[in-house]
Design a protein around this motif. Structure first.
Motif, mmCIF file in Angstrom:
data_model
loop_
_atom_site.group_PDB
_atom_site.id
_atom_site.type_symbol
_atom_site.label_atom_id
_atom_site.label_comp_id
_atom_site.label_asym_id
_atom_site.label_seq_id
_atom_site.Cartn_x
_atom_site.Cartn_y
_atom_site.Cartn_z
ATOM 1 N N ALA A 55 9.587 8.974 -10.331
ATOM 2 C CA ALA A 55 9.480 9.391 -8.938
ATOM 3 C C ALA A 55 8.488 8.517 -8.188
ATOM 4 N N ALA A 56 7.356 8.185 -8.833
ATOM 5 C CA ALA A 56 6.354 7.352 -8.185
ATOM 6 C C ALA A 56 6.875 5.941 -7.939
ATOM 7 N N ALA A 57 7.641 5.420 -8.903
ATOM 8 C CA ALA A 57 8.178 4.068 -8.760
ATOM 9 C C ALA A 57 9.176 3.979 -7.605
ATOM 10 N N ARG A 58 9.880 5.084 -7.323
ATOM 11 C CA ARG A 58 10.860 5.073 -6.231
ATOM 12 C C ARG A 58 10.238 5.401 -4.878
ATOM 13 N N ASP A 59 9.045 5.955 -4.896
ATOM 14 C CA ASP A 59 8.393 6.376 -3.651
ATOM 15 C C ASP A 59 7.810 5.169 -2.927
ATOM 16 N N GLN A 60 8.318 4.859 -1.739
ATOM 17 C CA GLN A 60 7.856 3.698 -0.993
ATOM 18 C C GLN A 60 6.439 3.892 -0.461
ATOM 19 N N ASN A 61 5.932 5.120 -0.457
ATOM 20 C CA ASN A 61 4.590 5.388 0.043
ATOM 21 C C ASN A 61 3.529 5.286 -1.065
ATOM 22 N N VAL A 62 3.974 5.004 -2.297
ATOM 23 C CA VAL A 62 3.047 4.916 -3.428
ATOM 24 C C VAL A 62 2.859 3.459 -3.817
ATOM 25 N N THR A 63 1.579 3.058 -3.947
ATOM 26 C CA THR A 63 1.240 1.721 -4.386
ATOM 27 C C THR A 63 0.500 1.809 -5.710
ATOM 28 N N ILE A 64 0.960 1.045 -6.712
ATOM 29 C CA ILE A 64 0.322 1.057 -8.028
ATOM 30 C C ILE A 64 -0.614 -0.150 -8.096
ATOM 31 N N THR A 65 -1.906 0.122 -8.351
ATOM 32 C CA THR A 65 -2.916 -0.940 -8.403
ATOM 33 C C THR A 65 -3.398 -1.139 -9.818
ATOM 34 N N ASP A 66 -3.823 -2.359 -10.151
ATOM 35 C CA ASP A 66 -4.343 -2.669 -11.479
ATOM 36 C C ASP A 66 -5.861 -2.571 -11.497
#
Length: 258
Positions: A247-258
């Motif tokens: 769900a997070a990967a498909r959510d355009q409002n979610v950014t995954i940071t390293d």
């Protein structure tokens, strides 16, 4: 448990304390590096402990066998009979009940004498627990880097889950079970790893994580407060269930940071 492979078909490795460890996928979909040498060492230690428990059990059964063979199944009655015989053997021509009364009074006198020392010990023990648990919250790198509320508020919410055992801080989940490490099977989780598990199970975790769209302690739930945009770290993403990751990967409002 299967290895995790990258797009080129290679086993994914993760560096932990200077070692590159293979990443395994647990049955619940969670991923964690596995220290093979540590696991073998832990298995050996647990096998030795199991052997010790078995030998102690066999020794106890051997010690109790004469009583069982004599038909003594009532432990209280057997103890009372042995005490009476002991009194007679010691030529104490008094009733066993009187002997017990004298013993109880002597024990009471000793307890009263050392009560202040016991109270001081308990006070010092409480101070030790407060320092080790409270200090762990204050020094936590996870709280400093990933949470939007200060350490004292985190301790107020999750502090009861931590205890001091054998000089080490140990965490328990809401079911009363010790929290064990995923990367070091058989060993209890370190403070930050255990706190991460507790936060993952916390229903309002999005309100206390940095970059979640909330304003920290006092933030309300729902879709407001952050304009719909939120950032999550790679570690937070990897701690999610497979469904939440998708769900997070498909959510355009979610950014995954390293």
């Amino acid at each position: 448990m299967p290895f995790k492979y990258d797009a080129d078909g290679h086993i994914v490795l993760q560096e932990v304390n200077g070692q590159k460890l293979p990443v395994f996928v647990h049955p619940d979909g969670k991923e964690a590096p596995l220290d093979g040498d540590g696991t073998v060492s832990t298995i050996g230690r647990l096998n030795a402990e199991a052997k010790g428990h078995r030998e102690a059990k066999e020794a106890a059964e051997a010690a109790l066998k004469p009583f069982k063979d004599a038909g003594l199944t009532d432990a209280a009655a057997a103890a009372k009979a042995l005490l009476t015989v002991k009194n007679l053997d010691d030529k104490k021509l008094v009733d066993a009940g009187e002997v017990e009364k004298v013993k109880a009074e002597a024990i009471k006198a000793v307890e009263e004498k050392y009560a202040p020392i016991v109270a001081e010990r308990d006070q010092l023990q409480g101070a030790l627990v407060a320092e080790k648990v409270g200090g762990s919250f204050a020094r936590s790198q996870m709280i400093a880097e990933k949470l939007a509320i200060p350490a004292d508020l985190v301790q107020a919410r999750f502090g009861d889950a931590f205890k001091v055992e054998g000089g080490n801080v140990v965490a328990y989940d809401k079911g009363g079970n010790k929290i064990f490490s995923r990367s070091n099977p058989g060993e209890v989780a370190g403070f930050d790893e255990a706190l991460g598990v507790l936060i993952e199970q916390y229903p309002y975790r999005d309100q206390i994580l940095k970059g979640s769209g909330a304003n920290g302690g006092g933030a309300s739930g729902g879709n407001g407060g952050g304009g719909g945009k939120r950032a999550i770290s790679r570690a937070q993403f990897e701690s999610m269930s497979p469904a939440d990751q998708s769900a997070a990967a498909r959510d355009q409002n979610v950014t995954i940071t390293d």
